[in-house]
Design an enzyme around this catalytic site. Structure first.
Site, PDB file in Angstrom:
ATOM      1  N   SER A   7       1.099  -1.457   0.223  1.00  0.00           N
ATOM      2  CA  SER A   7       0.152   0.079  -0.014  1.00  0.00           C
ATOM      3  C   SER A   7       0.940   1.593  -0.184  1.00  0.00           C
ATOM      4  CB  SER A   7      -0.789   0.130   0.899  1.00  0.00           C
ATOM      5  OG  SER A   7      -1.718   1.300   1.758  1.00  0.00           O
ATOM      6  N   HIS A  32      -1.207  -1.066  -4.078  1.00  0.00           N
ATOM      7  CA  HIS A  32      -3.130  -0.908  -3.222  1.00  0.00           C
ATOM      8  C   HIS A  32      -2.220   0.529  -3.147  1.00  0.00           C
ATOM      9  CE1 HIS A  32      -6.140  -2.116  -0.913  1.00  0.00           C
ATOM     10  NE2 HIS A  32      -5.821  -1.024  -0.252  1.00  0.00           N
ATOM     11  N   ASP A  34      -4.554   3.329  -1.845  1.00  0.00           N
ATOM     12  CA  ASP A  34      -5.545   3.963  -1.032  1.00  0.00           C
ATOM     13  C   ASP A  34      -6.082   5.390  -1.083  1.00  0.00           C
ATOM     14  OD1 ASP A  34      -5.732   1.518   0.998  1.00  0.00           O
ATOM     15  OD2 ASP A  34      -3.666   1.241   1.306  1.00  0.00           O
ATOM     16  N   MET A  36      -8.808   7.603   0.044  1.00  0.00           N
ATOM     17  CA  MET A  36      -9.811   8.394   1.459  1.00  0.00           C
ATOM     18  C   MET A  36     -10.110  10.117   0.919  1.00  0.00           C
ATOM     19  SD  MET A  36      -7.819   7.169   3.567  1.00  0.00           S
ATOM     20  CE  MET A  36      -6.221   5.615   3.621  1.00  0.00           C
ATOM     21  N   HIS A  65      -8.327   1.433  -3.923  1.00  0.00           N
ATOM     22  CA  HIS A  65      -9.400   0.577  -2.582  1.00  0.00           C
ATOM     23  C   HIS A  65      -9.730   2.115  -2.139  1.00  0.00           C
ATOM     24  CE1 HIS A  65      -9.493  -0.648   1.359  1.00  0.00           C
ATOM     25  NE2 HIS A  65     -10.859   0.003   1.085  1.00  0.00           N
ATOM     26  N   MET A  67     -12.033   4.054  -0.280  1.00  0.00           N
ATOM     27  CA  MET A  67     -12.419   4.889   1.155  1.00  0.00           C
ATOM     28  C   MET A  67     -13.304   6.244   0.412  1.00  0.00           C
ATOM     29  SD  MET A  67      -9.753   2.239   2.931  1.00  0.00           S
ATOM     30  CE  MET A  67      -8.615   2.999   1.757  1.00  0.00           C
ATOM     31  N   MET A 136     -11.092  -6.043   5.773  1.00  0.00           N
ATOM     32  CA  MET A 136     -10.657  -4.521   6.352  1.00  0.00           C
ATOM     33  C   MET A 136     -10.117  -5.363   7.785  1.00  0.00           C
ATOM     34  SD  MET A 136      -9.787  -2.433   4.537  1.00  0.00           S
ATOM     35  CE  MET A 136      -9.301  -1.909   6.329  1.00  0.00           C
ATOM     36  N   ASP A 174      -6.183  -6.602   4.779  1.00  0.00           N
ATOM     37  CA  ASP A 174      -5.606  -5.462   4.686  1.00  0.00           C
ATOM     38  C   ASP A 174      -5.761  -4.841   5.838  1.00  0.00           C
ATOM     39  OD1 ASP A 174      -5.474  -2.784   3.900  1.00  0.00           O
ATOM     40  OD2 ASP A 174      -6.881  -2.429   2.551  1.00  0.00           O
TER      41      ASP A 174
HETATM   42  C1  DX5 Z   1      -6.122   0.975   5.989  1.00  0.00           C
HETATM   43  C2  DX5 Z   1      -5.954   0.825   4.435  1.00  0.00           C
HETATM   44  C3  DX5 Z   1      -4.581   0.128   4.582  1.00  0.00           C
HETATM   45  C4  DX5 Z   1      -3.710   0.597   5.308  1.00  0.00           C
HETATM   46  C5  DX5 Z   1      -2.458  -0.698   5.664  1.00  0.00           C
HETATM   47  O1  DX5 Z   1      -7.623   2.749   5.610  1.00  0.00           O
HETATM   48  O2  DX5 Z   1      -7.320   0.651   3.867  1.00  0.00           O
HETATM   49  O3  DX5 Z   1      -4.624  -0.513   3.400  1.00  0.00           O
HETATM   50  O4  DX5 Z   1      -2.752   1.198   3.946  1.00  0.00           O
HETATM   51  O5  DX5 Z   1      -1.780  -0.271   6.067  1.00  0.00           O
HETATM   52  P1  DX5 Z   1      -1.180  -1.198   6.848  1.00  0.00           P
HETATM   53  O6  DX5 Z   1      -0.146  -1.855   6.719  1.00  0.00           O
HETATM   54  O7  DX5 Z   1       0.257  -0.120   7.909  1.00  0.00           O
HETATM   55  O8  DX5 Z   1      -1.641  -1.994   7.851  1.00  0.00           O
HETATM   56 ZN    ZN Z   2      -6.113  -0.361   1.849  1.00  0.00          ZN
END
Ligand code: DX5
Ligand code: ZN
Length: 222
Positions: A7, A32, A34, A36, A65, A67, A136, A174
């Site tokens: 990620s 990956h 992320d 947000m 991903h 969110m 998750m 994840d």
């Molecule tokens: C959390 C994200 C993850 C996160 C994982 O909201 O969706 O992808 O970045 O990070 P680690 O591996 O540090 O938990």
């Molecule tokens: Zn993620």
């Protein structure tokens, strides 16, 4: 063979391309991303321009991903920027069936994600529409959180659900994946491990990728 999805949330944004090239060279299969929005989760990250900028430099599967609220509004933008796979949360999509169909119609692989508190039964009727289920194992929003061990039975339950239904969908986990947790999630049935801080948070990125893959496969990783 378990696949790894580093990620970039935990990468060095001032040297993002170098970090991306390094995980690819070390054998990571997915990248990956992320995304947000400050509404669905209490944090803000990145959008389609970052995917577009990295795309020509890498042949990894770009795994986005989302969110965010109203993920359906952004599906096309991310696909045209170069996303191969788009994962949306069951909790943020009022019309999950429609959103997943849209992702495939526009030419990407479709994934559905579930927060820790959400039961896997909500995906029963949309399984034929998904290429990946993301569970998750922390509450989404931040990297570097602790793995929630209570999610292991859920991983097993989804593994069984996919097998029983004849679905070939990947099972991605994840949150909090590191050398201590990788083997347990793989044994429970995960096929793709997302890892942010465990890959980018220490010193040697390439060795972190290799050790995680080794640990996931049941080998000695220290
Ligand atoms: C959390 C994200 C993850 C996160 C994982 O909201 O969706 O992808 O970045 O990070 P680690 O591996 O540090 O938990
Ligand atoms: Zn993620």
């Amino acid at each position: 063979m378990v696949k790894l999805a580093p990620s970039i949330l935990s990468a060095n944004f001032a040297a993002l391309l170098e970090d991306v090239l390094e995980v690819e060279k070390a054998g990571a299969e997915y990248l990956h991303v992320d995304v947000m929005d400050g509404h669905f989760v209490p944090n803000l990250t990145i959008g389609p321009p970052v995917v577009r900028a990295l795309r020509p430099a890498s042949s990894m599967c770009f795994d986005v991903h989302l969110m965010i609220e109203h993920p359906e509004f952004y599906v096309e933008q991310f696909i045209s920027a170069g996303a191969d796979l788009i994962t949306v949360h069951a909790e943020s999509s009022g019309h999950l069936h429609r959103t997943l169909s849209l992702i495939r119609e526009k030419g990407a692989l479709a994934g559905v994600a579930l927060n820790p508190a959400t039961s896997h039964v909500v995906i029963e009727y949309i399984l034929p529409l998904v290429d990946l289920v993301l569970l998750m194992t922390v509450n989404p929003g931040f990297g570097g959180q602790k793995f929630i061990p209570g999610m292991l039975p859920k991983i097993k339950a989804v593994r069984k659900m996919l097998d029983d239904s004849g679905s070939g969908a990947e099972l991605q986990v994840d949150g909090g994946i590191n050398l201590d947790t990788a083997r347990a999630v793989t044994e429970a049935g995960a096929t793709i491990l997302v890892a942010g801080s465990a890959v980018f948070g220490g010193g040697d990125i390439a060795s972190a990728v290799q050790k995680l893959k080794h640990a996931a496969a049941g080998g000695w990783a220290r």
